[in-house]
Scaffold this motif. Structure first.
Motif, PDB file in Angstrom:
ATOM      1  N   LEU A 482       0.747  -5.088  -8.427  1.00 55.38           N
ATOM      2  CA  LEU A 482       0.377  -3.978  -9.307  1.00 55.38           C
ATOM      3  C   LEU A 482       0.536  -4.458 -10.737  1.00 55.38           C
ATOM      4  O   LEU A 482       1.629  -4.891 -11.150  1.00 55.38           O
ATOM      5  N   ILE A 483      -0.541  -4.405 -11.516  1.00 56.18           N
ATOM      6  CA  ILE A 483      -0.592  -4.962 -12.874  1.00 56.18           C
ATOM      7  C   ILE A 483      -0.813  -3.823 -13.851  1.00 56.18           C
ATOM      8  O   ILE A 483      -1.751  -3.027 -13.675  1.00 56.18           O
ATOM      9  N   GLU A 527      -5.065   1.942 -17.119  1.00 55.34           N
ATOM     10  CA  GLU A 527      -4.867   0.541 -17.447  1.00 55.34           C
ATOM     11  C   GLU A 527      -4.112  -0.202 -16.349  1.00 55.34           C
ATOM     12  O   GLU A 527      -3.608  -1.290 -16.591  1.00 55.34           O
ATOM     13  N   GLU A 528      -4.052   0.370 -15.170  1.00 52.84           N
ATOM     14  CA  GLU A 528      -3.359  -0.255 -14.039  1.00 52.84           C
ATOM     15  C   GLU A 528      -4.367  -0.884 -13.087  1.00 52.84           C
ATOM     16  O   GLU A 528      -5.406  -0.287 -12.792  1.00 52.84           O
ATOM     17  N   PHE A 529      -4.036  -2.088 -12.612  1.00 49.67           N
ATOM     18  CA  PHE A 529      -4.889  -2.820 -11.687  1.00 49.67           C
ATOM     19  C   PHE A 529      -4.054  -3.238 -10.479  1.00 49.67           C
ATOM     20  O   PHE A 529      -2.815  -3.146 -10.495  1.00 49.67           O
ATOM     21  N   ALA A 530      -4.754  -3.682  -9.471  1.00 47.62           N
ATOM     22  CA  ALA A 530      -4.068  -4.125  -8.253  1.00 47.62           C
ATOM     23  C   ALA A 530      -4.822  -5.308  -7.658  1.00 47.62           C
ATOM     24  O   ALA A 530      -6.047  -5.415  -7.793  1.00 47.62           O
ATOM     25  N   ILE A 531      -4.059  -6.201  -7.029  1.00 48.20           N
ATOM     26  CA  ILE A 531      -4.654  -7.308  -6.264  1.00 48.20           C
ATOM     27  C   ILE A 531      -4.006  -7.270  -4.884  1.00 48.20           C
ATOM     28  O   ILE A 531      -2.774  -7.324  -4.755  1.00 48.20           O
ATOM     29  N   ILE A 532      -4.828  -7.137  -3.841  1.00 45.76           N
ATOM     30  CA  ILE A 532      -4.351  -7.125  -2.459  1.00 45.76           C
ATOM     31  C   ILE A 532      -4.580  -8.517  -1.877  1.00 45.76           C
ATOM     32  O   ILE A 532      -5.696  -9.060  -1.956  1.00 45.76           O
ATOM     33  N   LEU A 533      -3.530  -9.091  -1.292  1.00 48.72           N
ATOM     34  CA  LEU A 533      -3.578 -10.473  -0.814  1.00 48.72           C
ATOM     35  C   LEU A 533      -3.272 -10.507   0.678  1.00 48.72           C
ATOM     36  O   LEU A 533      -2.102 -10.658   1.095  1.00 48.72           O
ATOM     37  N   PRO A 534      -4.258 -10.362   1.556  1.00 50.52           N
ATOM     38  CA  PRO A 534      -4.025 -10.462   2.997  1.00 50.52           C
ATOM     39  C   PRO A 534      -3.613 -11.884   3.382  1.00 50.52           C
ATOM     40  O   PRO A 534      -4.184 -12.865   2.886  1.00 50.52           O
ATOM     41  N   GLY A 535      -2.635 -11.977   4.294  1.00 53.04           N
ATOM     42  CA  GLY A 535      -2.208 -13.274   4.788  1.00 53.04           C
ATOM     43  C   GLY A 535      -1.386 -14.073   3.800  1.00 53.04           C
ATOM     44  O   GLY A 535      -1.153 -15.253   4.025  1.00 53.04           O
ATOM     45  N   VAL A 536      -0.946 -13.479   2.681  1.00 52.03           N
ATOM     46  CA  VAL A 536      -0.206 -14.194   1.641  1.00 52.03           C
ATOM     47  C   VAL A 536       1.236 -13.702   1.644  1.00 52.03           C
ATOM     48  O   VAL A 536       1.484 -12.486   1.564  1.00 52.03           O
ATOM     49  N   ALA A 537       2.190 -14.626   1.739  1.00 51.34           N
ATOM     50  CA  ALA A 537       3.604 -14.273   1.703  1.00 51.34           C
ATOM     51  C   ALA A 537       4.067 -14.139   0.256  1.00 51.34           C
ATOM     52  O   ALA A 537       3.341 -14.462  -0.696  1.00 51.34           O
ATOM     53  N   GLU A 538       5.306 -13.684   0.089  1.00 53.92           N
ATOM     54  CA  GLU A 538       5.802 -13.378  -1.256  1.00 53.92           C
ATOM     55  C   GLU A 538       5.831 -14.594  -2.189  1.00 53.92           C
ATOM     56  O   GLU A 538       5.413 -14.487  -3.353  1.00 53.92           O
ATOM     57  N   VAL A 569       0.699  -8.277 -19.778  1.00 53.33           N
ATOM     58  CA  VAL A 569       0.768  -7.380 -18.625  1.00 53.33           C
ATOM     59  C   VAL A 569       2.119  -7.540 -17.945  1.00 53.33           C
ATOM     60  O   VAL A 569       2.768  -8.591 -18.051  1.00 53.33           O
ATOM     61  N   SER A 570       2.531  -6.462 -17.287  1.00 54.21           N
ATOM     62  CA  SER A 570       3.719  -6.485 -16.424  1.00 54.21           C
ATOM     63  C   SER A 570       3.247  -6.356 -14.983  1.00 54.21           C
ATOM     64  O   SER A 570       2.391  -5.524 -14.685  1.00 54.21           O
ATOM     65  N   ILE A 571       3.814  -7.183 -14.089  1.00 57.34           N
ATOM     66  CA  ILE A 571       3.312  -7.260 -12.720  1.00 57.34           C
ATOM     67  C   ILE A 571       4.459  -6.994 -11.749  1.00 57.34           C
ATOM     68  O   ILE A 571       5.540  -7.578 -11.869  1.00 57.34           O
ATOM     69  N   GLY A 572       4.208  -6.060 -10.816  1.00 56.29           N
ATOM     70  CA  GLY A 572       5.129  -5.812  -9.722  1.00 56.29           C
ATOM     71  C   GLY A 572       4.576  -6.397  -8.435  1.00 56.29           C
ATOM     72  O   GLY A 572       3.398  -6.234  -8.120  1.00 56.29           O
ATOM     73  N   ILE A 573       5.422  -7.103  -7.694  1.00 56.87           N
ATOM     74  CA  ILE A 573       4.990  -7.806  -6.480  1.00 56.87           C
ATOM     75  C   ILE A 573       5.753  -7.239  -5.287  1.00 56.87           C
ATOM     76  O   ILE A 573       6.980  -7.103  -5.338  1.00 56.87           O
ATOM     77  N   ALA A 574       5.021  -6.877  -4.240  1.00 57.34           N
ATOM     78  CA  ALA A 574       5.647  -6.396  -3.014  1.00 57.34           C
ATOM     79  C   ALA A 574       4.944  -7.039  -1.826  1.00 57.34           C
ATOM     80  O   ALA A 574       3.719  -7.143  -1.806  1.00 57.34           O
ATOM     81  N   LEU A 586       4.511   0.078   0.792  1.00 55.21           N
ATOM     82  CA  LEU A 586       4.197  -1.173   0.089  1.00 55.21           C
ATOM     83  C   LEU A 586       3.809  -0.887  -1.355  1.00 55.21           C
ATOM     84  O   LEU A 586       4.265  -1.567  -2.284  1.00 55.21           O
ATOM     85  N   VAL A 587       2.971   0.132  -1.578  1.00 55.37           N
ATOM     86  CA  VAL A 587       2.569   0.506  -2.940  1.00 55.37           C
ATOM     87  C   VAL A 587       3.772   0.972  -3.735  1.00 55.37           C
ATOM     88  O   VAL A 587       3.941   0.634  -4.914  1.00 55.37           O
ATOM     89  N   ARG A 588       4.641   1.761  -3.081  1.00 54.66           N
ATOM     90  CA  ARG A 588       5.828   2.272  -3.778  1.00 54.66           C
ATOM     91  C   ARG A 588       6.741   1.120  -4.194  1.00 54.66           C
ATOM     92  O   ARG A 588       7.286   1.119  -5.309  1.00 54.66           O
ATOM     93  N   ALA A 589       6.901   0.128  -3.335  1.00 49.16           N
ATOM     94  CA  ALA A 589       7.751  -1.017  -3.665  1.00 49.16           C
ATOM     95  C   ALA A 589       7.173  -1.812  -4.830  1.00 49.16           C
ATOM     96  O   ALA A 589       7.896  -2.217  -5.751  1.00 49.16           O
ATOM     97  N   ALA A 590       5.849  -2.035  -4.826  1.00 49.52           N
ATOM     98  CA  ALA A 590       5.211  -2.751  -5.929  1.00 49.52           C
ATOM     99  C   ALA A 590       5.313  -1.964  -7.228  1.00 49.52           C
ATOM    100  O   ALA A 590       5.492  -2.527  -8.308  1.00 49.52           O
ATOM    101  N   ASP A 591       5.218  -0.646  -7.140  1.00 52.15           N
ATOM    102  CA  ASP A 591       5.311   0.206  -8.325  1.00 52.15           C
ATOM    103  C   ASP A 591       6.710   0.112  -8.939  1.00 52.15           C
ATOM    104  O   ASP A 591       6.872   0.024 -10.161  1.00 52.15           O
TER     105      ASP A 591
END
Length: 628
Positions: A482-483, A527-538, A569-574, A586-591
């Motif tokens: 979440l960016i 001004e918020e964006f998201a990148i979904i990464l299937p198959g990608v670990a932390e 930008v500030s980025i949250g990773i979950a 998952l969204v709540r954790a990234a937020d």
């Protein structure tokens, strides 16, 4: 028939049969329409009841959810241990004033004694909540409990949540009493008839609330929902009412809570309009029967004259209809070798080809080579003189231009004993084909717009939710970034919204290039964006987040914070773990991780796994706003 009808007795018999047939048709039509209209009315009302039940289930779920959130906040702050009880009481009163669906809210200790309450009289009867206290005492979770409550001789609905001590032991409950009048006023506004009602039931069949309590008190067992309710209990159902009629139910489960909304209507209320319409139909049918009798009387004296006129008109109409139906088409006759035997004069106006020019030539000489195969295939299926085949293909007009044409052709009996001739009717459909192509292109563009953000050309929120839901269920490893653009409001206030849109567009381009296949970059909102990464670990997700952050900083978009300040930008990773129950978690954790990045100074990436356990709660809204 004319000679037969020339006799008075025979004509009378025919007229009598005509009157009987017409009368039977009118009566049958009225009966058929009445039966169809009745069935349609019941089906439409059943569907309407189900739709209303779904809407009310959503409304009830939202109403309960807002109370659930408020009670969760109360449980998180542990009001039982607050030193200032008056301040706690004022806080509860403010919640009641803010949420009209609540009548009162109170906090009870482990023994059922009222600690703090929004009521003037802070004491709630402990026996009314004894089962609720036992329910939470036996369960360590903080799930919302919905129960039927009876206070001062009146039925109500209560909501409760468990309170726990620091060591996890049972500390009491926070209880909210639902304002049933708030719901009843809404439910009684629907036109459900004198015996219609709206009920809210718990998933185990306990009736929590009804829009007409007097009706439920006298209703038979058939008028209530079955006990217990099957899961999922949705759709429509028809049961026998106490008075022998039928009661039609529409059911819907609330999306987040174990409650069912039931909307019911009685047959008599549903069919009131149908009965009024039936009376009108009977009156019209009676009028039609009178007209039939009058017409029969007129036919008796004028039958012979009308018969001769009708025959002449029929023959003339047949000739004129042939001309009218084919005036804008080309009529052709072909032999068994596909050579033209006849072409109507309209070929000059439609195709720019003189009628005599195609005679004796093969029809395939005028068809584009790419379409000849499809025409031959359609012609090969023409084996029965009663069948008509249609073919769509391109031909070369007289001016050498291409045109799309549609041909209907069928076999026609001829004097040739070895085969059949073919009658074909050709119509120019070039404009229609062009419009169909344009419509297909437009539909494709509309489908694209429905899933794409108009400014950034990234996937929109709806596409993101669908993509995340699909891959959360399918992937064991899944990461979400979440960016959020830092201090973007100041940027807009200083440079204007056009500059803000240009800034978002440049950032979106970076995100689109950074999302590896099969990942998805989307605009989450504002001004918020998201990148979904299937198959990608932390670990890999953190590297991608850092690359995105550094690339955006390298754009060097000036920010009004200072001369040397650029947009960051500030980025949250979950990442998905065994403890992640749903995509919402998952969204709540990234937020939360993104908020931690902002709180830590912005222009940084923070993984949710690095957050302490005490940051897993709800972030207050005013803190998010102040964080920018």
């Amino acid at each position: 028939m004319a000679r037969l009808l020339s006799r008075p007795v025979s004509a009378a018999i025919v007229i009598a049969l005509f009157v009987a047939a017409m009368s039977g048709a009118v009566i049958g039509l009225v009966a058929w329409k009445a039966a169809t209209a009745r069935q349609s009315e019941l089906a439409q009302r059943s569907a309407a009841n189900e739709n209303l039940a779904h809407s009310l289930a959503e409304q009830a779920s939202h109403a309960i959810q807002s109370v659930d959130v408020a009670m969760s906040n109360i449980a998180d702050t542990r009001p039982l241990q607050a030193a200032d009880s008056e301040r706690s009481r004022r806080r509860l009163s403010e919640i009641v004033e803010r949420l009209p669906q609540i009548h009162a809210i109170a906090i009870l200790d482990a023994d059922g004694k009222t600690g703090t309450s929004s009521l003037a009289d802070p004491v709630l009867p402990g026996d009314a909540l004894a089962s609720d206290l036992a329910y939470h005492r036996d369960r360590a979770d903080r799930a919302l409990h919905i129960f039927a409550l009876r206070l001062a001789g009146q039925s109500g609905v209560g909501l409760s949540k468990r309170l726990s001590h620091a060591d996890g032991s049972f500390a009491g409950v926070v209880v909210a009493i639902i304002n049933t009048e708030h719901f009843s006023a809404l439910y009684q506004s629907f036109q459900l008839g004198k015996r219609g009602s709206v009920s809210i039931l718990r998933a185990d069949g306990v009736v929590l609330m009804q829009s007409k309590p007097a009706l439920s008190a006298t209703a038979s067992r058939h008028d209530l929902a079955p006990q217990p309710l099957p899961a999922p209990f949705t759709g429509t159902r028809k049961v026998v009412a106490r008075d022998g009629g039928w009661r039609h139910y529409g059911y819907a489960h609330a999306p987040r809570y174990p409650i069912v909304v039931a909307v019911s209507q009685h047959d008599d209320d549903i069919l009131q309009g149908w009965r009024d319409g039936l009376r009108s139909d009977i009156a019209v049918a009676a009028l039609l029967l009178c007209c039939v009798v009058l017409l029969a009387a007129l036919l008796t004296s004028q039958f012979r004259l009308r018969l001769s006129i009708e025959r002449a008109l029929r023959e003339r109409e047949t000739r004129y209809r042939l001309l009218a139906d084919n005036i804008a088409d080309v009529v052709m006759l072909l032999d068994r070798d596909a050579k033209f035997l006849y072409v109507s004069p309209s070929s000059q106006a439609v195709l720019g080809i003189e009628p005599r020019r195609p005679l004796g030539r093969c029809c395939f000489d005028f068809i584009l080579p790419a379409d000849i195969r499809s025409v031959r295939r359609a012609a090969a299926r023409l084996t029965d003189a009663t069948e008509t085949r249609t073919a769509l293909f391109r031909i070369v007009r007289g001016d050498r231009a291409q045109a799309w044409v549609e041909v209907n052709f069928k076999l026609a009996a001829s004097g040739d004993p070895d085969g059949h001739e073919v009658v074909a009717v050709l119509r120019d459909v070039t404009e229609r084909h062009k419009m169909e192509d344009e419509l297909k292109a437009l539909n494709f563009r509309l489908a694209e717009l429905a899933t794409t953000d108009g400014l950034t050309e990234l996937a929109n929120r709806r596409s993101m939710d669908d993509f995340l839901r699909l891959h959360f269920a399918a992937q064991d490893q899944l990461s979400l970034l979440l960016i959020d653009v830092d201090h973007f409001k100041r940027f807009n206030d200083r440079f204007g919204h056009q500059a803000g849109d240009a800034c978002l567009t440049r950032i979106a381009k970076v995100l689109a290039e950074a999302a590896p296949a099969p990942g998805l970059a989307a605009r989450y909102g504002g001004e918020e964006f998201a990148i979904i990464l299937p198959g990608v670990a932390e670990p890999h997700a953190i590297r991608i987040a850092e690359a995105v952050r550094l690339t955006i900083a390298a754009l060097a978009i000036a920010h009004p914070n200072g001369a040397a300040t650029t947009v960051t930008v500030s980025i949250g990773i979950a990442s998905k773990t065994k403890a992640t129950a749903s995509e919402e978690d998952l969204v709540r954790a990234a937020d939360l991780a993104m908020y931690a990045a902002k709180r830590g100074g912005r222009n940084r990436s923070v993984a949710s796994s690095s957050l302490p356990d005490d940051e897993s709660g709800v972030v207050p809204l005013n803190r998010l706003i102040s964080a920018g």
